[in-house]
Design a protein around this motif. Sequence first.
Motif, short mmCIF file in Angstrom:
data_model
loop_
_atom_site.label_atom_id
_atom_site.label_comp_id
_atom_site.label_asym_id
_atom_site.label_seq_id
_atom_site.Cartn_x
_atom_site.Cartn_y
_atom_site.Cartn_z
N THR A 40 -4.41 0.40 -2.57
CA THR A 40 -5.54 -0.39 -3.07
C THR A 40 -6.90 0.16 -2.68
O THR A 40 -7.93 -0.41 -3.04
N SER A 60 -5.39 4.02 -5.50
CA SER A 60 -5.97 2.86 -6.19
C SER A 60 -6.24 3.11 -7.67
O SER A 60 -6.38 2.17 -8.44
N ASN A 89 -2.98 -0.79 -11.12
CA ASN A 89 -2.52 -1.70 -12.17
C ASN A 89 -1.21 -1.27 -12.82
O ASN A 89 -0.68 -2.01 -13.66
N ASP A 90 -0.73 -0.11 -12.46
CA ASP A 90 0.53 0.38 -13.01
C ASP A 90 1.57 0.35 -11.89
O ASP A 90 1.73 1.31 -11.14
N ARG A 117 4.02 -4.96 -3.24
CA ARG A 117 3.67 -4.63 -4.63
C ARG A 117 4.49 -3.48 -5.18
O ARG A 117 4.65 -3.34 -6.39
#
Length: 400
Positions: free
Chosen positions: A64, A247, A251-252, A289
């Motif tokens: 992130t 980061s 989102n993938d 995640r």
Amino acid sequence: METRFETLFFDRVNQQYEPVRLDSLLAQHLLITGVTGSGKSTTALAIMMGMKTFHQNLIILDPTGEYQSIPDSRRVVLGRDSFLDINHLNANEIGKMLNITHPQLLSKLPLAIESLQISRNVLNSTVVYKKINRTRDSHQFNLKRLSIANKDFDLNLIADQLVEEFVIPRNDDKADFTLLGQQYDQEMIQNVWSDLEILRLALRAMKVTELPEDSSDNHVVHYDVGYLINLFVTHRASEQSLIIDLSEYANDIHFSQTLIDILTREVMLNRQRFPQQFPVVIFIDEAHRYLPKAIAADNGIFSILREGRKIGVDLMMSTQSPLDLSAKLIGQFGSLICHRLGSPEEIDALPPAIQNSRLALMALPVGEAFLKIANSSAVKLVQIKPASVEHNTNNISFDI
């Protein structure tokens, strides 16, 4: 040097600091867990800053971009100022990275890679390697030349090259079996066509294997992360940590999972090739995640948990909930730091010794945690002293 934390863990019951040796804390790897805002990232940062004072090699996989403030560190952002050299990867890793799942495409992928290697390094070509009407003898000759040539290839051509792998002989009396193929297997190509289109989209969107087009600034150094990992696992770092910022791909989720799998296996492979006499610590933040639902035997994280300690690779991982990890995975962690948890079900996933503090675990203030060290049954309530630097949570403040 005595690698012992003297004032990091304050025993809340006995009202005194609990000295903890780094070697004991990481003897069977360390899991840090707790809900958002309970203090797990602050705890991880405090431990890592302590490692730096001990001059310990540390590799941080930061999905992130949260760990930007650690001093004396080599920090690279994958896809921006660093890249992953695909020539270090095998066909299985490339298939995972591109999310190729169709069995027929997966079976042809090693051949397609080999063909593109021939095209670039043997034939000095920038296009796909045509197999239709190519003799087997000429192909074998190219393969022999490839064995002494470089093995790099153009990944952007992989979808088109996969089509070239579906060549077959004619199905009549004109079939010539001295050729690799005389016609395309139209039925098979149609069967995989939608997967090939998805692959082409993925290739256009992906930038992890090459430098960004706008990265022409000669004053900016661009790094191969494989080279940096090799450097950090085979040489003593001088008060430095390696931070690999992932980061750009936050989102993938699938791609991030694959990257972490590849990078952790790269650590293991380099350490196995070049055994050293000093430990290396790998820290993975926000692991909930990016952990795959099913841990395969060859998964990089699982490989470190099972085999890493033998070659001096220790894992420190943070996750919001124990339920994000399978019982098999949790069982690989000898040391645990448990901040506040939100439900009884989460506590049930922890070792029995920590479950005894069920009510307290659900009411812990920020910065307090239950500490269990590997090879010890004792569980202690501790307050953790924050590091002198802060991590960047990127939270948007109301005070604007």
